[in-house]
Motif scaffolding. Structure first.
Motif, PDB file in Angstrom:
ATOM      1  N   UNK A  67      13.119 -27.767   4.700  1.00  0.00           N
ATOM      2  CA  UNK A  67      13.238 -29.227   4.700  1.00  0.00           C
ATOM      3  C   UNK A  67      14.226 -29.622   3.608  1.00  0.00           C
ATOM      4  N   UNK A  68      15.138 -30.528   3.943  1.00  0.00           N
ATOM      5  CA  UNK A  68      16.118 -31.049   2.986  1.00  0.00           C
ATOM      6  C   UNK A  68      16.052 -32.570   3.056  1.00  0.00           C
ATOM      7  N   UNK A  69      15.422 -33.171   2.051  1.00  0.00           N
ATOM      8  CA  UNK A  69      15.299 -34.630   1.992  1.00  0.00           C
ATOM      9  C   UNK A  69      15.774 -35.061   0.615  1.00  0.00           C
ATOM     10  N   UNK A  70      16.971 -35.602   0.541  1.00  0.00           N
ATOM     11  CA  UNK A  70      17.581 -35.943  -0.740  1.00  0.00           C
ATOM     12  C   UNK A  70      18.657 -36.994  -0.500  1.00  0.00           C
ATOM     13  N   UNK A  71      18.997 -37.741  -1.540  1.00  0.00           N
ATOM     14  CA  UNK A  71      20.081 -38.724  -1.437  1.00  0.00           C
ATOM     15  C   UNK A  71      19.780 -40.052  -2.090  1.00  0.00           C
ATOM     16  N   UNK A  72      18.496 -40.406  -2.217  1.00  0.00           N
ATOM     17  CA  UNK A  72      18.155 -41.696  -2.822  1.00  0.00           C
ATOM     18  C   UNK A  72      18.651 -41.765  -4.259  1.00  0.00           C
ATOM     19  N   UNK A  73      18.471 -40.693  -5.023  1.00  0.00           N
ATOM     20  CA  UNK A  73      18.899 -40.717  -6.421  1.00  0.00           C
ATOM     21  C   UNK A  73      20.414 -40.848  -6.545  1.00  0.00           C
ATOM     22  N   UNK A  74      21.150 -40.330  -5.570  1.00  0.00           N
ATOM     23  CA  UNK A  74      22.608 -40.513  -5.587  1.00  0.00           C
ATOM     24  C   UNK A  74      22.964 -41.992  -5.514  1.00  0.00           C
ATOM     25  N   UNK A  75      22.216 -42.751  -4.711  1.00  0.00           N
ATOM     26  CA  UNK A  75      22.525 -44.179  -4.553  1.00  0.00           C
ATOM     27  C   UNK A  75      22.231 -44.968  -5.815  1.00  0.00           C
TER      28      UNK A  75
END
Length: 276
Positions: A67-75
């Motif tokens: 599972x790969x769930x990431x990206x919110x912290x980038x925003x």
């Protein structure tokens, strides 16, 4: 194998002296035999952290399901660049798929809405998260990932699903994510065990607990983000208000859509160059 940030680490679903979370709940229902589960997700992780730190460790264990769930912290960073995010996610997905692992991905709601920020502040964050979600959608299709559309639905506005910080699911929310992922995997004959119960084992946070979090840990969280993001976010908010006053807000959405298209096009050009 679970990769990602605090959501996958399990923040909001405390057990003993740590966190459990949706990925651990999901793993328990994947099979009736020997199922080994490793969670490499770390609170605060961005796409770069997953690519550089978590992915090498994951590939070394040759998992069947990732599972790969990431990206919110980038925003939530002043360095946000959708082209860089897309390039990192492409490399992560490609590496996992290249080993024959099944990919599980998800798109997520934007943090500005979850925190209840004023519109001029929330809209730029929402636009960023929509951009990340669009990239995740496109790359999930490219690599044949099983994708959970978790950025919409009643669970987002149901306060019983969320922890005191309003950014992470509580136990009930983590169970809801695990159930939806389990159903998705079961459709593809990848989950042989029973799904987790939707009912929490512990009571949700009280209003007083939520207020206490906001007054203590919450202020620290906001202060940490403000140091990095707030000056730029205020500039974005001012731009948002100017366009809204002129009736040209659609231009901001078109600009964001064009950036996503350019990011995905750059990946295609890169592939063609490598092939040549």
């Amino acid at each position: 194998m679970a990769l990602g940030d605090s959501l996958t680490e399990g923040v909001g679903d405390p057990v003993d002296d740590g966190w459990r979370g949706w990925a651990a709940l999901l793993a328990a229902g994947l099979g009736t035999g020997d199922v080994r589960f490793t969670n490499l997700a770390v609170s605060g992780a961005q796409t770069g952290d997953v690519l550089e730190r978590q992915l090498p460790a994951a590939l070394g264990l040759r998992p069947d399901l990732v599972s790969v769930v990431v990206g919110v912290n980038d925003t939530l960073r002043c360095t946000f660049d959708i082209q860089a995010v897309a390039a990192r996610l492409d490399r992560i997905y490609a590496a996992c798929a290249g080993q024959g692992a099944t990919l599980l991905t998800a798109c997520l709601p934007d943090p500005g809405t979850m925190l209840g920020l004023p519109g001029a502040l929330a809209r730029p964050l929402a636009r960023r998260q929509r951009a990340v979600n669009a990239v995740v959608h496109a790359l999930s299709d490219r690599y044949g990932a099983l994708h959970l559309h978790a950025c919409a639905g009643d669970w987002i506005t149901d306060r019983a699903m969320w922890s005191a910080d309003r950014l992470h699911p509580g136990e009930r929310g983590h169970r809801q994510l695990a159930l939806r992922c389990h159903a998705l995997l079961a459709e593809h004959a990848l989950a042989a065990g029973p799904g987790p119960s939707p009912e929490p084992e512990s009571p949700g946070p009280t209003r007083s607990a939520s207020l206490w979090w906001l007054a203590t840990a919450g202020t620290g969280w906001v202060a940490h983000r403000c140091t990095d993001l707030l000056p730029q976010l205020l500039t974005l908010a001012a731009d948002e208000l100017r366009h809204r006053a002129r009736g040209t807000s659609a231009r901001l959405d078109l600009r964001a859509s064009a950036a996503v298209s350019a990011a995905l096009a750059a990946l295609s050009v890169g592939e063609q160059t490598e092939a040549a």
